[in-house]
Design an enzyme around this catalytic site. Structure first.
Site, PDB file in Angstrom:
ATOM      1  N   ASN A  10     -35.832  14.887 -15.321  1.00  0.00           N
ATOM      2  CA  ASN A  10     -35.001  14.948 -13.975  1.00  0.00           C
ATOM      3  C   ASN A  10     -33.917  15.330 -14.221  1.00  0.00           C
ATOM      4  O   ASN A  10     -32.893  14.515 -14.817  1.00  0.00           O
ATOM      5  CB  ASN A  10     -35.204  13.387 -13.629  1.00  0.00           C
ATOM      6  CG  ASN A  10     -34.401  13.299 -12.247  1.00  0.00           C
ATOM      7  OD1 ASN A  10     -33.536  13.965 -11.832  1.00  0.00           O
ATOM      8  ND2 ASN A  10     -34.848  12.459 -11.323  1.00  0.00           N
ATOM      9  N   GLU A  37     -35.644  16.660  -8.909  1.00  0.00           N
ATOM     10  CA  GLU A  37     -34.228  16.667  -8.393  1.00  0.00           C
ATOM     11  C   GLU A  37     -33.534  17.986  -8.719  1.00  0.00           C
ATOM     12  O   GLU A  37     -32.320  17.728  -9.249  1.00  0.00           O
ATOM     13  CB  GLU A  37     -33.538  15.336  -9.020  1.00  0.00           C
ATOM     14  CG  GLU A  37     -33.786  14.090  -8.078  1.00  0.00           C
ATOM     15  CD  GLU A  37     -32.579  13.024  -8.249  1.00  0.00           C
ATOM     16  OE1 GLU A  37     -31.960  13.141  -7.314  1.00  0.00           O
ATOM     17  OE2 GLU A  37     -32.521  12.341  -9.314  1.00  0.00           O
ATOM     18  N   ASP A 150     -40.656  11.885 -12.579  1.00  0.00           N
ATOM     19  CA  ASP A 150     -40.016  10.819 -12.195  1.00  0.00           C
ATOM     20  C   ASP A 150     -40.965  10.084 -11.284  1.00  0.00           C
ATOM     21  O   ASP A 150     -40.941  10.482 -10.280  1.00  0.00           O
ATOM     22  CB  ASP A 150     -38.649  11.319 -11.758  1.00  0.00           C
ATOM     23  CG  ASP A 150     -37.839  10.062 -11.358  1.00  0.00           C
ATOM     24  OD1 ASP A 150     -38.651   8.933 -11.449  1.00  0.00           O
ATOM     25  OD2 ASP A 150     -36.746  10.273 -11.318  1.00  0.00           O
ATOM     26  N   ASN A 152     -40.385   6.831 -10.543  1.00  0.00           N
ATOM     27  CA  ASN A 152     -39.653   5.845  -9.909  1.00  0.00           C
ATOM     28  C   ASN A 152     -40.401   4.540  -9.787  1.00  0.00           C
ATOM     29  O   ASN A 152     -40.335   3.765  -8.802  1.00  0.00           O
ATOM     30  CB  ASN A 152     -39.120   6.398  -8.399  1.00  0.00           C
ATOM     31  CG  ASN A 152     -37.746   7.102  -8.359  1.00  0.00           C
ATOM     32  OD1 ASN A 152     -36.878   6.570  -9.072  1.00  0.00           O
ATOM     33  ND2 ASN A 152     -37.834   8.099  -7.383  1.00  0.00           N
ATOM     34  N   ASP A 221     -40.040   7.603 -16.272  1.00  0.00           N
ATOM     35  CA  ASP A 221     -40.609   9.222 -16.372  1.00  0.00           C
ATOM     36  C   ASP A 221     -41.708   9.014 -17.181  1.00  0.00           C
ATOM     37  O   ASP A 221     -41.766   8.751 -18.239  1.00  0.00           O
ATOM     38  CB  ASP A 221     -39.486  10.089 -16.958  1.00  0.00           C
ATOM     39  CG  ASP A 221     -37.889  10.086 -16.135  1.00  0.00           C
ATOM     40  OD1 ASP A 221     -37.979  10.834 -15.289  1.00  0.00           O
ATOM     41  OD2 ASP A 221     -37.365   9.051 -16.641  1.00  0.00           O
ATOM     42  N   ASP A 250     -28.724  11.282 -15.479  1.00  0.00           N
ATOM     43  CA  ASP A 250     -28.948   9.958 -16.084  1.00  0.00           C
ATOM     44  C   ASP A 250     -30.376   9.781 -16.630  1.00  0.00           C
ATOM     45  O   ASP A 250     -30.633   8.651 -17.197  1.00  0.00           O
ATOM     46  CB  ASP A 250     -28.783   8.969 -14.611  1.00  0.00           C
ATOM     47  CG  ASP A 250     -29.253   9.465 -13.297  1.00  0.00           C
ATOM     48  OD1 ASP A 250     -30.026  10.526 -13.472  1.00  0.00           O
ATOM     49  OD2 ASP A 250     -28.860   8.777 -12.356  1.00  0.00           O
ATOM     50  N   HIS A 251     -31.098  10.818 -16.564  1.00  0.00           N
ATOM     51  CA  HIS A 251     -32.423  10.824 -17.292  1.00  0.00           C
ATOM     52  C   HIS A 251     -32.313  11.488 -18.684  1.00  0.00           C
ATOM     53  O   HIS A 251     -31.512  12.442 -18.598  1.00  0.00           O
ATOM     54  CB  HIS A 251     -33.405  11.560 -16.326  1.00  0.00           C
ATOM     55  CG  HIS A 251     -33.800  10.676 -15.419  1.00  0.00           C
ATOM     56  ND1 HIS A 251     -34.887   9.999 -14.977  1.00  0.00           N
ATOM     57  CD2 HIS A 251     -33.040  10.512 -13.836  1.00  0.00           C
ATOM     58  CE1 HIS A 251     -34.868   9.699 -13.788  1.00  0.00           C
ATOM     59  NE2 HIS A 251     -33.881   9.632 -13.108  1.00  0.00           N
TER      60      HIS A 251
END
Length: 260
Positions: A10, A37, A150, A152, A221, A250-251
Site C-alpha cells: 500500500n 492506494e 490491503d 483492511n 496486508d 504507513d505500510h
C-alpha cells in the site's frame, strides 16, 4: 530464476512516494507487485518511471483516492479485469487482475469501513461478499492464483499490538473477521501466518502516538494462495526498512517467495 518473489505494498500516494517505490524495486527486485492506494488518476500513473525500473504495469486509478496496480518485472502483465464483478460502487477503483510469470494475480484494496456502524461499514461488508464470490471461482480455476493486497482486516487479536484502543474499529469487528475466515474456508492459505504461526508480524503502523518507533503495528496486508500455488510457498517477510524512510507510507511491503 528458480523462485518467484511476489509482493504487496500500500503505497499511500504513488506520486509523492515514487522515489521510495523505485528504491525498493531496485533493492529488493520483486517479480510481481500489487500496489494499493495510488491516489492518482489513470492519466498520471508514472508508467515511464516504472518501465525505466524494469517493470511493466497495468493499473486502475482514481483521482485522490483508492487505485490499484500490478507490476511485473521484465514483462507486461496480461490484463484480465479491472474492477470486481458486481462491485457495489463502481466509482471506486479497488480491484485489478492479471496474469504474470505464469501466475494469476488478483490485487485488491478492501474498503476500510470506518466509522462503524454506518454506510461505510455496510459498503465494506458488501464489497467483501462480492470478493468472496469471485474468489471461489479463482480458487477453482485450476491455475496458480494469489490474492494479494490491503484487506483492511486484522484476522485475530494476535495480529495487532493491542486491541484496547481499537475495539470499535472496522478492521477487527467480528463481521470483518468472519468474512476473512470465509475466504480461508474456501481453501486459501494465508501465506505469512502459514510460514510464521507463532510470530507477531506487522505490516502497518499508523502515523499517530509513535506507533512505528514503538512497533505498535498490525497485520492487514495479506497474500492468499490457492491449492495450486500454496505447496510452492518457500519464504516470506516484511521489508520494514521501507517504513523507516523519510515521508514513508504507513505500510511496509509484504512479500513471499514461491518455487517456479
Amino acid at each position: 530464476m528458480s523462485q518467484l518473489k511476489i509482493a504487496t505494498f500500500n503505497i499511500n500516494g504513488i506520486r509523492s512516494r515514487l522515489p521510495a517505490l523505485l528504491e525498493w524495486l531496485k533493492r529488493e527486485a520483486p517479480d510481481i507487485v500489487c500496489l494499493q492506494e495510488l491516489k492518482a488518476g489513470d492519466d498520471v500513473f508514472p508508467i515511464d518511471d516504472i518501465r525505466d525500473a524494469g517493470y511493466g504495469a497495468i493499473w486502475h486509478g482514481q483521482k485522490s483516492w483508492n487505485g490499484v496496480a500490478i507490476l511485473a518485472k521484465d514483462m507486461d502483465p496480461l490484463p484480465i479485469r479491472r474492477g470486481l464483478p458486481d462491485d457495489p460502487d463502481t466509482s471506486q477503483s479497488r480491484y485489478i487482475e492479471a496474469a504474470a510469470h505464469g501466475i494469476v494475480v488478483g490485487g485488491l484494496y478492501l474498503p476500510n469501513g470506518n466509522p462503524q456502524p454506518g454506510p461505510k461499514f455496510d459498503y465494506k461488508l458488501a464489497w467483501f461478499e462480492q470478493l468472496i464470490k469471485h474468489a471461489q471461482g479463482l480458487f477453482d480455476c485450476g491455475h496458480p492464483v494469489v490474492l494479494a493486497g490491503d484487506y483492511n482486516v486484522i484476522p485475530t487479536d494476535f495480529d495487532i499490538y493491542n486491541t484496547r484502543s481499537w475495539k470499535k474499529d472496522a478492521l477487527l469487528q467480528p463481521e470483518s473477521r468472519e468474512c476473512y475466515q470465509r475466504l480461508l474456508d474456501q481453501g486459501w492459505v494465508d501465506s505469512l501466518r502459514h510460514l510464521y504461526p507463532d510470530e507477531r508480524i506487522y505490516t502497518f503502523w499508523d502515523y499517530f502516538r509513535q506507533h512505528w518507533p514503538k512497533n505498535s503495528g498490525m497485520r492487514i496486508d495479506h497474500l492468499l494462495l490457492n491449492a495450486e500455488l500454496a505447496p510452492r510457498l518457500r519464504a516470506g517477510g516484511v521489508d520494514r526498512w521501507v517504513r523507516d524512510l523519510p515521508k514513508a507510507s504507513d505500510h511496509a511491503p509484504t512479500w513471499i517467495e514461491i518455487d517456479l
